[in-house]
Design a protein around this motif. Sequence first.
Motif, PDB file in Angstrom:
ATOM      1  N   GLU A 256       0.799  -1.219   0.000  1.00 31.14           N
ATOM      2  CA  GLU A 256       0.000   0.000   0.000  1.00 31.14           C
ATOM      3  C   GLU A 256       0.834   1.273   0.000  1.00 31.14           C
ATOM      4  N   GLU A 257       2.091   1.197   0.400  1.00 26.52           N
ATOM      5  CA  GLU A 257       2.905   2.406   0.503  1.00 26.52           C
ATOM      6  C   GLU A 257       3.990   2.506  -0.562  1.00 26.52           C
ATOM      7  N   VAL A 258       4.133   1.493  -1.387  1.00 23.78           N
ATOM      8  CA  VAL A 258       5.235   1.491  -2.347  1.00 23.78           C
ATOM      9  C   VAL A 258       5.042   2.593  -3.388  1.00 23.78           C
ATOM     10  N   ILE A 259       6.167   3.157  -3.854  1.00 24.77           N
ATOM     11  CA  ILE A 259       6.152   4.211  -4.857  1.00 24.77           C
ATOM     12  C   ILE A 259       6.354   3.604  -6.244  1.00 24.77           C
ATOM     13  N   TYR A 260       5.599   4.112  -7.219  1.00 25.37           N
ATOM     14  CA  TYR A 260       5.710   3.639  -8.594  1.00 25.37           C
ATOM     15  C   TYR A 260       6.474   4.656  -9.441  1.00 25.37           C
ATOM     16  N   ILE A 261       7.336   4.153 -10.309  1.00 23.52           N
ATOM     17  CA  ILE A 261       7.917   4.957 -11.375  1.00 23.52           C
ATOM     18  C   ILE A 261       7.387   4.396 -12.680  1.00 23.52           C
ATOM     19  N   VAL A 262       6.681   5.219 -13.438  1.00 23.09           N
ATOM     20  CA  VAL A 262       6.165   4.788 -14.745  1.00 23.09           C
ATOM     21  C   VAL A 262       7.001   5.481 -15.810  1.00 23.09           C
ATOM     22  N   SER A 263       7.540   4.697 -16.734  1.00 18.15           N
ATOM     23  CA  SER A 263       8.551   5.212 -17.656  1.00 18.15           C
ATOM     24  C   SER A 263       8.133   5.037 -19.110  1.00 18.15           C
ATOM     25  N   GLY A 264       8.047   6.153 -19.833  1.00 14.05           N
ATOM     26  CA  GLY A 264       7.727   6.091 -21.255  1.00 14.05           C
ATOM     27  C   GLY A 264       7.369   7.462 -21.799  1.00 14.05           C
ATOM     28  N   GLY A 265       8.013   7.865 -22.877  1.00 16.84           N
ATOM     29  CA  GLY A 265       7.732   9.149 -23.501  1.00 16.84           C
ATOM     30  C   GLY A 265       6.637   9.042 -24.554  1.00 16.84           C
ATOM     31  N   GLN A 266       6.580  10.026 -25.419  1.00 24.10           N
ATOM     32  CA  GLN A 266       5.541  10.095 -26.454  1.00 24.10           C
ATOM     33  C   GLN A 266       6.159   9.791 -27.808  1.00 24.10           C
ATOM     34  N   GLY A 267       5.663   8.755 -28.472  1.00 27.96           N
ATOM     35  CA  GLY A 267       6.183   8.346 -29.760  1.00 27.96           C
ATOM     36  C   GLY A 267       5.191   8.607 -30.879  1.00 27.96           C
ATOM     37  N   PRO A 268       5.528   8.188 -32.090  1.00 24.44           N
ATOM     38  CA  PRO A 268       4.626   8.364 -33.237  1.00 24.44           C
ATOM     39  C   PRO A 268       3.286   7.668 -32.998  1.00 24.44           C
ATOM     40  N   GLY A 269       2.191   8.353 -33.334  1.00 27.53           N
ATOM     41  CA  GLY A 269       0.865   7.781 -33.173  1.00 27.53           C
ATOM     42  C   GLY A 269       0.338   7.834 -31.755  1.00 27.53           C
ATOM     43  N   GLU A 270       1.077   8.495 -30.863  1.00 31.56           N
ATOM     44  CA  GLU A 270       0.657   8.610 -29.465  1.00 31.56           C
ATOM     45  C   GLU A 270       0.276  10.052 -29.168  1.00 31.56           C
ATOM     46  N   ASP A 271      -0.897  10.250 -28.588  1.00 36.02           N
ATOM     47  CA  ASP A 271      -1.396  11.602 -28.305  1.00 36.02           C
ATOM     48  C   ASP A 271      -0.815  12.183 -27.024  1.00 36.02           C
ATOM     49  N   ILE A 272      -0.401  11.302 -26.120  1.00 33.27           N
ATOM     50  CA  ILE A 272       0.165  11.732 -24.835  1.00 33.27           C
ATOM     51  C   ILE A 272       1.349  10.845 -24.508  1.00 33.27           C
ATOM     52  N   PRO A 273       2.230  11.250 -23.592  1.00 30.32           N
ATOM     53  CA  PRO A 273       3.323  10.366 -23.176  1.00 30.32           C
ATOM     54  C   PRO A 273       2.789   9.077 -22.547  1.00 30.32           C
ATOM     55  N   GLU A 274       3.493   8.001 -22.776  1.00 31.43           N
ATOM     56  CA  GLU A 274       3.083   6.719 -22.202  1.00 31.43           C
ATOM     57  C   GLU A 274       3.003   6.791 -20.682  1.00 31.43           C
ATOM     58  N   ALA A 275       3.959   7.501 -20.070  1.00 34.71           N
ATOM     59  CA  ALA A 275       3.975   7.602 -18.612  1.00 34.71           C
ATOM     60  C   ALA A 275       2.695   8.239 -18.080  1.00 34.71           C
ATOM     61  N   LEU A 276       2.168   9.235 -18.794  1.00 32.47           N
ATOM     62  CA  LEU A 276       0.927   9.881 -18.360  1.00 32.47           C
ATOM     63  C   LEU A 276      -0.242   8.906 -18.457  1.00 32.47           C
ATOM     64  N   ALA A 277      -0.325   8.169 -19.567  1.00 34.00           N
ATOM     65  CA  ALA A 277      -1.387   7.169 -19.717  1.00 34.00           C
ATOM     66  C   ALA A 277      -1.284   6.103 -18.634  1.00 34.00           C
TER      67      ALA A 277
END
Length: 202
Positions: free
Chosen positions: A66-87
């Motif tokens: 319940e307390e662990v921190i997440y790092i989500v990693s991924g930028g925005q590539g071709p055909g992507e409207d938003i960065p992967e990390a945001l999604a």
Amino acid sequence: MNVGYLLFLVSFLIVQLLIHNGITYETEEDDYDYILVLGAGLRGQELSTILRLRLELAVDLAAEEEEVIYIVSGGQGPGEDIPEALAMSLYLSDNGVNPDRIILEDMSTSTQENIEFSKSLVDVHFGEESTGLLITNEFHMFRALELADREGLLVKGLACKTPLTIRLNYLIREYFTIINSLVLGKLSMILHLTAKLGNRLC
């Protein structure tokens, strides 16, 4: 042609053995400082199947840690409207993960950059000696952990299960990616040594 075919077959089998040797579906311990989830493709803002599988596993862990921190990693590539990390962050928060527990790395465009840029965040937020759990698909785990080791990122892998029909396609793609990385790695080393030799001669 026969020799070339034999070399391909042998190298393909070796790479597949390495990939399967790195697959772990269970964590041996829960003593880690963060969970790193690697990005994958989006279709506009929609998660690809392989990315959704990674995030589903991350959500399952959230119920246990319940307390662990997440790092989500991924930028925005071709055909992507938003960065992967945001999604990825939106998916986690929609499924019960507190947004305050999510750190976004939204500049990377490759697995190498996933690891490299995430390592910088880890050093800042947790310290260089911190340990983490890396989530990706089983076909991707070997290369991800090898890159993490090179960057000094102290992580253990936890693979999400991918349907066989999808996995076979990505196993073939992963073979060529790994071979390409090996070739480029050797070429870059040769160029580096050549440059050093040239500087000495000058």
